[in-house]
Design a protein around this motif. Structure first.
Motif, short mmCIF file in Angstrom:
data_model
loop_
_atom_site.label_atom_id
_atom_site.label_comp_id
_atom_site.label_asym_id
_atom_site.label_seq_id
_atom_site.Cartn_x
_atom_site.Cartn_y
_atom_site.Cartn_z
N LEU A 28 4.89 -9.70 0.85
CA LEU A 28 4.52 -9.49 -0.54
C LEU A 28 4.84 -10.72 -1.36
O LEU A 28 5.91 -11.31 -1.21
N GLY A 29 3.91 -11.09 -2.22
CA GLY A 29 4.13 -12.18 -3.15
C GLY A 29 4.41 -11.63 -4.53
O GLY A 29 4.90 -10.51 -4.68
N ASN A 30 4.04 -12.39 -5.52
CA ASN A 30 4.23 -11.99 -6.91
C ASN A 30 3.07 -11.15 -7.40
O ASN A 30 2.06 -11.00 -6.71
N LYS A 31 3.20 -10.65 -8.61
CA LYS A 31 2.15 -9.85 -9.23
C LYS A 31 0.83 -10.61 -9.18
O LYS A 31 0.77 -11.80 -9.47
N GLY A 32 -0.23 -9.91 -8.76
CA GLY A 32 -1.55 -10.51 -8.67
C GLY A 32 -1.89 -11.12 -7.32
O GLY A 32 -3.05 -11.47 -7.08
N GLU A 33 -0.90 -11.24 -6.44
CA GLU A 33 -1.15 -11.84 -5.13
C GLU A 33 -1.58 -10.77 -4.11
O GLU A 33 -1.10 -9.65 -4.14
N SER A 34 -2.47 -11.15 -3.21
CA SER A 34 -2.99 -10.24 -2.18
C SER A 34 -2.00 -10.08 -1.04
O SER A 34 -1.18 -10.96 -0.78
N TRP A 35 -2.13 -8.97 -0.34
CA TRP A 35 -1.39 -8.73 0.90
C TRP A 35 -2.38 -8.13 1.89
O TRP A 35 -3.39 -7.54 1.50
N HIS A 36 -2.10 -8.31 3.18
CA HIS A 36 -3.01 -7.78 4.21
C HIS A 36 -2.22 -7.47 5.47
O HIS A 36 -1.46 -8.29 5.95
N SER A 37 -2.43 -6.27 6.02
CA SER A 37 -1.80 -5.86 7.27
C SER A 37 -2.73 -6.19 8.43
O SER A 37 -3.95 -6.05 8.32
N ALA A 38 -2.15 -6.58 9.55
CA ALA A 38 -2.94 -6.81 10.77
C ALA A 38 -3.65 -5.54 11.21
O ALA A 38 -4.65 -5.61 11.93
N ASP A 39 -3.16 -4.38 10.78
CA ASP A 39 -3.79 -3.09 11.13
C ASP A 39 -4.96 -2.74 10.22
O ASP A 39 -5.60 -1.72 10.41
N GLY A 40 -5.21 -3.53 9.15
CA GLY A 40 -6.35 -3.27 8.28
C GLY A 40 -6.03 -2.99 6.83
O GLY A 40 -6.73 -3.47 5.95
N PRO A 41 -5.02 -2.15 6.52
CA PRO A 41 -4.74 -1.91 5.10
C PRO A 41 -4.46 -3.21 4.35
O PRO A 41 -3.90 -4.16 4.92
N HIS A 42 -4.87 -3.25 3.09
CA HIS A 42 -4.69 -4.44 2.27
C HIS A 42 -4.68 -4.06 0.80
O HIS A 42 -4.99 -2.92 0.45
N GLY A 43 -4.33 -5.02 -0.03
CA GLY A 43 -4.33 -4.77 -1.46
C GLY A 43 -3.80 -5.95 -2.23
O GLY A 43 -3.77 -7.08 -1.74
N VAL A 44 -3.37 -5.67 -3.46
CA VAL A 44 -2.86 -6.67 -4.38
C VAL A 44 -1.57 -6.13 -4.99
O VAL A 44 -1.47 -4.94 -5.30
N VAL A 45 -0.60 -7.00 -5.18
CA VAL A 45 0.64 -6.61 -5.87
C VAL A 45 0.29 -6.40 -7.34
O VAL A 45 -0.22 -7.30 -8.00
N ARG A 46 0.53 -5.20 -7.84
CA ARG A 46 0.18 -4.85 -9.22
C ARG A 46 1.37 -4.94 -10.17
O ARG A 46 1.21 -5.18 -11.35
N SER A 47 2.57 -4.68 -9.65
CA SER A 47 3.77 -4.69 -10.48
C SER A 47 4.95 -5.04 -9.59
O SER A 47 5.03 -4.58 -8.45
N TYR A 48 5.85 -5.87 -10.11
CA TYR A 48 6.97 -6.34 -9.31
C TYR A 48 8.18 -6.44 -10.24
O TYR A 48 8.26 -7.35 -11.07
#
Length: 144
Positions: free
Chosen positions: A57-77
């Motif tokens: 996980l990075g900072n707010k607004g940064e993307s994340w991605h799992s090798a298994d497929g799920p992914h998203g963006v950090v919305r709040s930190y």
């Protein structure tokens, strides 16, 4: 570990999810103070236990991605308190939010995970099991 199904609290961010039809709530209390649980949460080992292999996980607004497929963006930190991420099960997956909150409980920490949004109603029991298992892995990795 105990868990229940309910909606994200009303004071939660992201108004676009208001009125969504489904929500999952999983919770557990771990035998560690909030600062230790937070450090575990933001570590590769803790993040992978919750969100999947390869996730950092990075900072707010940064993307994340799992090798298994799920992914998203950090919305709040919010250090020591909360991390919210958008969560999509696959490339064309529906919008949903995972909100992880830490609360001190004496020398222990209560970890609450809320998952709410479009698409999770399709398999509420499966979603609940997924997050209960993820919190179990998270606690086990903390103790390791």
């Amino acid at each position: 570990m105990s868990s229940s199904t309910q909606s994200i609290p009303e004071n939660a961010e992201d108004a676009e999810l208001e009125g969504s039809p489904a929500g999952v709530h999983s919770t557990l209390t771990v035998e560690a103070p909030v600062d230790r649980v937070w450090q575990h949460l933001i570590s590769p080992r803790g993040t992978e236990a919750l969100l999947g292999p390869g996730v950092t996980l990075g900072n707010k607004g940064e993307s994340w991605h799992s090798a298994d497929g799920p992914h998203g963006v950090v919305r709040s930190y919010h250090p020591m308190e909360q991390v919210r991420v958008s969560w999509h099960p696959h490339e064309d997956g529906p919008l949903s939010i995972v909100d992880l909150q830490l609360k001190p409980d004496g020398d222990r920490t209560r970890v609450d995970l809320y998952h709410e949004g479009e698409g999770i109603a399709e398999d509420g029991a499966g979603d609940k099991s997924r997050w209960d298992d993820a919190l179990g892995r998270f606690a086990q990795a903390l103790d390791a």
